[in-house]
Scaffold this motif. Structure first.
Motif, PDB file in Angstrom:
ATOM      1  N   PHE A 139     -48.902  26.924 -25.988  1.00 31.97           N
ATOM      2  CA  PHE A 139     -48.304  27.188 -25.022  1.00 31.97           C
ATOM      3  C   PHE A 139     -47.784  25.790 -24.195  1.00 31.97           C
ATOM      4  CE2 PHE A 139     -48.698  31.660 -25.666  1.00 31.97           C
ATOM      5  CZ  PHE A 139     -47.252  32.112 -25.509  1.00 31.97           C
ATOM      6  N   ALA A 140     -48.956  24.980 -24.257  1.00 34.10           N
ATOM      7  CA  ALA A 140     -48.268  23.709 -23.428  1.00 34.10           C
ATOM      8  C   ALA A 140     -46.921  23.172 -25.318  1.00 34.10           C
ATOM      9  CB  ALA A 140     -50.046  22.639 -23.691  1.00 34.10           C
ATOM     10  N   SER A 141     -47.759  23.204 -26.456  1.00 28.88           N
ATOM     11  CA  SER A 141     -47.119  22.121 -27.062  1.00 28.88           C
ATOM     12  C   SER A 141     -45.594  23.260 -27.441  1.00 28.88           C
ATOM     13  CB  SER A 141     -48.173  22.650 -29.124  1.00 28.88           C
ATOM     14  OG  SER A 141     -49.088  21.838 -28.748  1.00 28.88           O
ATOM     15  N   ALA A 142     -45.542  24.333 -27.728  1.00 32.63           N
ATOM     16  CA  ALA A 142     -44.357  24.924 -27.323  1.00 32.63           C
ATOM     17  C   ALA A 142     -42.895  24.177 -25.675  1.00 32.63           C
ATOM     18  CB  ALA A 142     -44.050  26.486 -27.267  1.00 32.63           C
ATOM     19  N   ALA A 143     -44.061  23.999 -24.712  1.00 32.85           N
ATOM     20  CA  ALA A 143     -43.346  24.006 -24.158  1.00 32.85           C
ATOM     21  C   ALA A 143     -43.052  22.316 -23.881  1.00 32.85           C
ATOM     22  CB  ALA A 143     -44.291  23.514 -22.776  1.00 32.85           C
ATOM     23  N   MET A 144     -43.532  21.504 -24.732  1.00 30.77           N
ATOM     24  CA  MET A 144     -43.171  19.953 -24.919  1.00 30.77           C
ATOM     25  C   MET A 144     -42.102  20.303 -25.750  1.00 30.77           C
ATOM     26  SD  MET A 144     -46.403  17.611 -25.107  1.00 30.77           S
ATOM     27  CE  MET A 144     -48.103  18.842 -26.096  1.00 30.77           C
ATOM     28  N   LEU A 145     -42.327  20.471 -26.643  1.00 28.41           N
ATOM     29  CA  LEU A 145     -41.254  20.625 -27.651  1.00 28.41           C
ATOM     30  C   LEU A 145     -39.905  21.191 -26.868  1.00 28.41           C
ATOM     31  CD1 LEU A 145     -43.462  22.051 -30.707  1.00 28.41           C
ATOM     32  CD2 LEU A 145     -41.871  19.827 -30.656  1.00 28.41           C
ATOM     33  N   VAL A 199     -43.002  27.117 -18.684  1.00 27.27           N
ATOM     34  CA  VAL A 199     -44.006  27.436 -19.908  1.00 27.27           C
ATOM     35  C   VAL A 199     -45.369  26.608 -20.295  1.00 27.27           C
ATOM     36  CG1 VAL A 199     -43.716  27.350 -22.665  1.00 27.27           C
ATOM     37  CG2 VAL A 199     -41.997  28.357 -21.886  1.00 27.27           C
ATOM     38  N   GLY A 200     -45.352  25.403 -20.122  1.00 27.47           N
ATOM     39  CA  GLY A 200     -46.225  25.143 -19.789  1.00 27.47           C
ATOM     40  C   GLY A 200     -47.417  24.893 -18.784  1.00 27.47           C
ATOM     41  N   LEU A 201     -46.579  25.522 -17.570  1.00 30.93           N
ATOM     42  CA  LEU A 201     -48.126  25.840 -16.431  1.00 30.93           C
ATOM     43  C   LEU A 201     -48.186  27.602 -16.837  1.00 30.93           C
ATOM     44  CD1 LEU A 201     -48.914  25.361 -13.847  1.00 30.93           C
ATOM     45  CD2 LEU A 201     -47.051  26.063 -12.811  1.00 30.93           C
ATOM     46  N   GLN A 202     -47.797  28.524 -17.410  1.00 31.43           N
ATOM     47  CA  GLN A 202     -48.311  29.879 -17.821  1.00 31.43           C
ATOM     48  C   GLN A 202     -48.800  29.806 -18.975  1.00 31.43           C
ATOM     49  OE1 GLN A 202     -47.611  32.420 -19.842  1.00 31.43           O
ATOM     50  NE2 GLN A 202     -47.175  30.693 -21.276  1.00 31.43           N
ATOM     51  N   GLY A 255     -46.627  32.685 -11.069  1.00 30.33           N
ATOM     52  CA  GLY A 255     -46.077  30.888 -10.970  1.00 30.33           C
ATOM     53  C   GLY A 255     -45.053  30.812 -11.614  1.00 30.33           C
ATOM     54  N   GLY A 256     -45.819  30.178 -13.018  1.00 25.89           N
ATOM     55  CA  GLY A 256     -45.387  30.155 -13.766  1.00 25.89           C
ATOM     56  C   GLY A 256     -44.553  30.686 -14.396  1.00 25.89           C
ATOM     57  N   ALA A 257     -44.616  31.398 -15.237  1.00 28.80           N
ATOM     58  CA  ALA A 257     -43.843  32.815 -15.467  1.00 28.80           C
ATOM     59  C   ALA A 257     -42.767  32.713 -14.629  1.00 28.80           C
ATOM     60  CB  ALA A 257     -44.871  34.189 -15.830  1.00 28.80           C
ATOM     61  N   LEU A 258     -42.913  33.151 -13.297  1.00 34.20           N
ATOM     62  CA  LEU A 258     -41.720  32.932 -12.874  1.00 34.20           C
ATOM     63  C   LEU A 258     -40.898  31.685 -12.995  1.00 34.20           C
ATOM     64  CD1 LEU A 258     -43.137  34.557  -9.744  1.00 34.20           C
ATOM     65  CD2 LEU A 258     -41.402  35.340 -10.749  1.00 34.20           C
ATOM     66  N   ALA A 259     -41.395  30.563 -12.504  1.00 34.65           N
ATOM     67  CA  ALA A 259     -41.061  29.167 -12.857  1.00 34.65           C
ATOM     68  C   ALA A 259     -39.883  29.352 -14.166  1.00 34.65           C
ATOM     69  CB  ALA A 259     -41.573  28.250 -12.575  1.00 34.65           C
ATOM     70  N   PHE A 260     -40.247  29.405 -15.476  1.00 31.59           N
ATOM     71  CA  PHE A 260     -39.768  29.702 -16.204  1.00 31.59           C
ATOM     72  C   PHE A 260     -38.318  30.851 -16.206  1.00 31.59           C
ATOM     73  CE2 PHE A 260     -39.114  32.237 -20.519  1.00 31.59           C
ATOM     74  CZ  PHE A 260     -38.530  30.934 -21.553  1.00 31.59           C
ATOM     75  N   PHE A 261     -38.431  31.903 -15.772  1.00 37.99           N
ATOM     76  CA  PHE A 261     -37.292  33.111 -15.574  1.00 37.99           C
ATOM     77  C   PHE A 261     -36.835  32.187 -15.033  1.00 37.99           C
ATOM     78  CE2 PHE A 261     -40.979  36.384 -16.886  1.00 37.99           C
ATOM     79  CZ  PHE A 261     -39.730  36.697 -18.260  1.00 37.99           C
ATOM     80  N   TYR A 262     -36.966  31.521 -13.829  1.00 39.26           N
ATOM     81  CA  TYR A 262     -35.920  30.977 -12.639  1.00 39.26           C
ATOM     82  C   TYR A 262     -35.286  29.773 -13.615  1.00 39.26           C
ATOM     83  CZ  TYR A 262     -33.557  28.361  -8.991  1.00 39.26           C
ATOM     84  OH  TYR A 262     -32.672  28.099  -7.593  1.00 39.26           O
ATOM     85  N   GLY A 263     -35.850  29.118 -14.473  1.00 39.11           N
ATOM     86  CA  GLY A 263     -34.770  27.983 -14.382  1.00 39.11           C
ATOM     87  C   GLY A 263     -34.273  28.277 -15.916  1.00 39.11           C
TER      88      GLY A 263
END
Length: 431
Positions: A233-239, A278-281, A299-307
C-alpha cells in the motif's frame, strides 16, 4: 458413531439440557435398546442421549498454541456459546493461556473470556514461519519494488522536462507518455497483488463462514502479511501521488483554469491527500484492540475517502463545467470555463471524451454512505459499547462492500493513465 468418537451436544430443549448444548463429549457405548448413546462429558459425567442430539466433532490440536498468538473467535453467531460470547463472533483476539483441556483464555477489547478451542482459529509461530519476508512470492515483490522505484525516478525526470516545454511548440513525446500508464497499472497491480497475497496468508485466521473478509484485517496474522501490506500500500500510494503530479503537468494546462486556477489547485491538493491516506492506512495496521495504530489506520482510510471525494468534486468542475442561472454569482466565470472546455484539445480527443464520461457518469456515482459503512463497522466492533456480534452474512457483506469500494476508486485513478498518455502528445501552452 463409534466408541471413542468426539461429538458435540446440540438441540437439547429441557432446562438442564440447554446448558449442555455446544459442549464436547466422547462416545463411550453404542446405542442401547432405547436407541440412546452413552457419552462422557469432562471425562467423568456420563449421559445417555439420542443420536439426533449429537454430531461428530474433530478434536482441535492446540499443542502449538502459545500465549500472545493472534486468533479469531468463530462459530458463536448462533448463541451456542452463550449470549456473552455471541458478541465476540468473528472478532480478532489474543491468546492469554490454556485453562482446561479444550479451552483457552482469550483477550478481546481488553477483556478476557473463556473460549473453546473449536471456536478459535489461531496463527501460530509455525504458521508465520511458513512464509518468507514478503509473502508467497518474495522475488516478485522485490522485482515490483524495483520497478516502482524506477517509475518514480522517471516521473521526477519527466516532470522537469515537461516544465521546460511550456510554450516551446513541442510535445513531451513517447518517453513521457509511457510513464502515466506504468504508474497507474503499477498502483493497481500493487493493490491487487497485496490483497491476494495477504488473503492467502490469512488462511489460519479465516472465519470459514465469511467469504469476503475486510481488506484491513488481512494484515493481521503472519509477520510476512504485515510486511507485504505495508510495502504494497505504501508503493501504491507513491505511484498514485506520481499520477497526480503528472496530471498537474500534462493535463491541467489543457483544462479550463489551468494549473493555477482554484479548481486545478484543489484537484492536485486533494489528490495528494488521497494518496497520503492510502499510505497511512497501509503503514499503520489494523489491530484487534482500539489502539493508536488502529485509530491511525482508520484515520488514513477516512483521509483517503475525504481526499478522493473532494478530488472528484474538483474534477467535475474541470472536465464537465456547468453554467448556473444568468443572474447567479460566478456566471461569467462558469461560462468562460465551459467555452474553454469546448475548445480544449485534450477534451476533444475521442478516447479522453469516453474516459471522462466513464468516470463522471458511472464510476463517481457511488453513494458516500456505502463507502463509509465498512469503516464505521470496524470502529464500532472495537469499542466496548459494541452490544452484539455480526452474523457471518453481514460480515461478508461488509467485506464485499469494501472490496467493491477499493475497486471503484482504483478504476477511477486507472482511467487517468490513457488520458495522460494522450496529453503527452499535445503541445503545452505558454501559461
Amino acid at each position: 458413531m463409534e466408541p471413542g468418537d468426539l461429538v458435540l451436544v446440540h438441540g437439547l430443549t429441557s432446562e438442564a439440557g440447554q446448558s449442555l448444548n455446544g459442549q464436547l463429549a466422547k462416545v463411550t457405548q453404542l446405542a442401547n435398546e432405547s436407541g440412546r448413546l452413552e457419552v462422557s462429558i469432562g471425562g467423568s459425567r456420563l449421559l445417555r442421549l439420542k443420536p439426533e442430539n449429537l454430531q461428530l466433532a474433530e478434536e482441535v490440536d492446540d499443542s502449538q498454541w502459545a500465549p500472545g498468538d493472534q486468533a479469531r473467535v468463530v462459530g458463536l453467531h448462533d448463541g451456542s456459546g452463550g449470549e456473552e460470547l455471541q458478541k465476540l463472533n468473528s472478532s480478532l483476539a489474543l491468546l492469554q493461556g490454556r485453562i482446561l483441556k479444550g479451552k483457552w483464555l482469550v483477550k478481546v477489547q481488553k477483556k478476557v473470556y473463556t473460549v473453546r478451542c473449536r471456536n478459535l482459529r489461531v496463527c501460530t509461530e509455525s504458521e508465520s514461519a511458513r512464509w518468507g519476508i514478503l509473502g508467497p512470492c518474495p522475488w516478485l515483490t522485490g522485482a515490483a519494488a524495483l520497478a516502482t522505484a524506477l517509475v518514480l525516478i522517471g516521473t521526477e525526470l519527466s516532470v522537469r522536462r515537461v516544465r521546460q516545454l511550456h510554450g516551446a511548440e513541442k510535445a513531451p513525446g513517447l518517453a513521457v507518455a509511457a510513464l502515466p500508464m506504468l504508474a497507474v497499472l503499477g498502483s493497481f497491480s500493487w493493490i491487487v497483488g497485496t490483497v491476494a497475497g495477504c488473503y492467502v496468508m490469512h488462511e489460519s485466521l479465516q472465519d470459514p463462514e465469511v467469504r469476503f473478509p475486510q481488506i484491513s484485517e488481512l494484515a493481521v496474522g503472519p509477520a510476512a502479511a504485515k510486511m507485504l501490506y505495508r510495502v504494497g500500500f505504501a508503493s501504491a500510494a507513491m505511484l498514485l501521488a506520481a499520477v497526480v503530479q503528472m496530471h498537474s503537468e500534462l493535463a491541467l494546462p489543457q483544462l479550463p483554469g489551468g494549473q493555477n486556477g482554484d479548481d486545478g489547485e484543489s484537484f492536485t491538493f486533494y489528490g495528494f491527500i488521497a494518496a497520503l491516506g492510502v499510505g497511512l492506512q497501509g503503514v499503520a495496521l489494523l489491530e484487534p484492540d482500539l489502539s493508536l495504530q488502529t485509530l491511525a489506520h482508520l484515520g488514513g482510510a477516512l483521509a483517503f475517502f475525504y481526499g478522493a471525494c473532494c478530488h472528484m468534486g474538483a474534477a467535475q468542475k474541470l472536465y464537465l463545467p456547468t453554467v448556473p442561472a444568468e443572474d447567479s454569482p460566478g456566471y461569467q466565470e462558469a461560462l468562460d470555463a465551459l467555452e474553454a472546455a469546448e475548445e480544449s484539445k485534450l477534451l476533444n480527443l475521442p478516447v479522453v471524451h469516453f474516459l471522462v464520461l466513464l468516470r463522471h457518469k458511472v464510476l463517481m456515482r457511488g453513494p458516500i454512505l456505502i463507502f463509509l459503512a465498512p469503516i464505521i463497522s470496524q470502529f464500532m466492533e472495537r469499542t466496548e459499547s459494541s452490544s452484539g456480534g455480526q452474523s457471518p452474512r453481514i460480515r461478508s457483506l461488509m467485506g464485499l462492500v469494501q472490496w467493491l469500494v477499493v475497486l471503484n476508486f482504483a478504476l477511477i485513478f486507472v482511467s487517468y493513465g490513457p488520458e495522460l498518455s494522450a496529453a503527452a502528445f499535445l503541445t503545452l501552452p505558454d501559461d
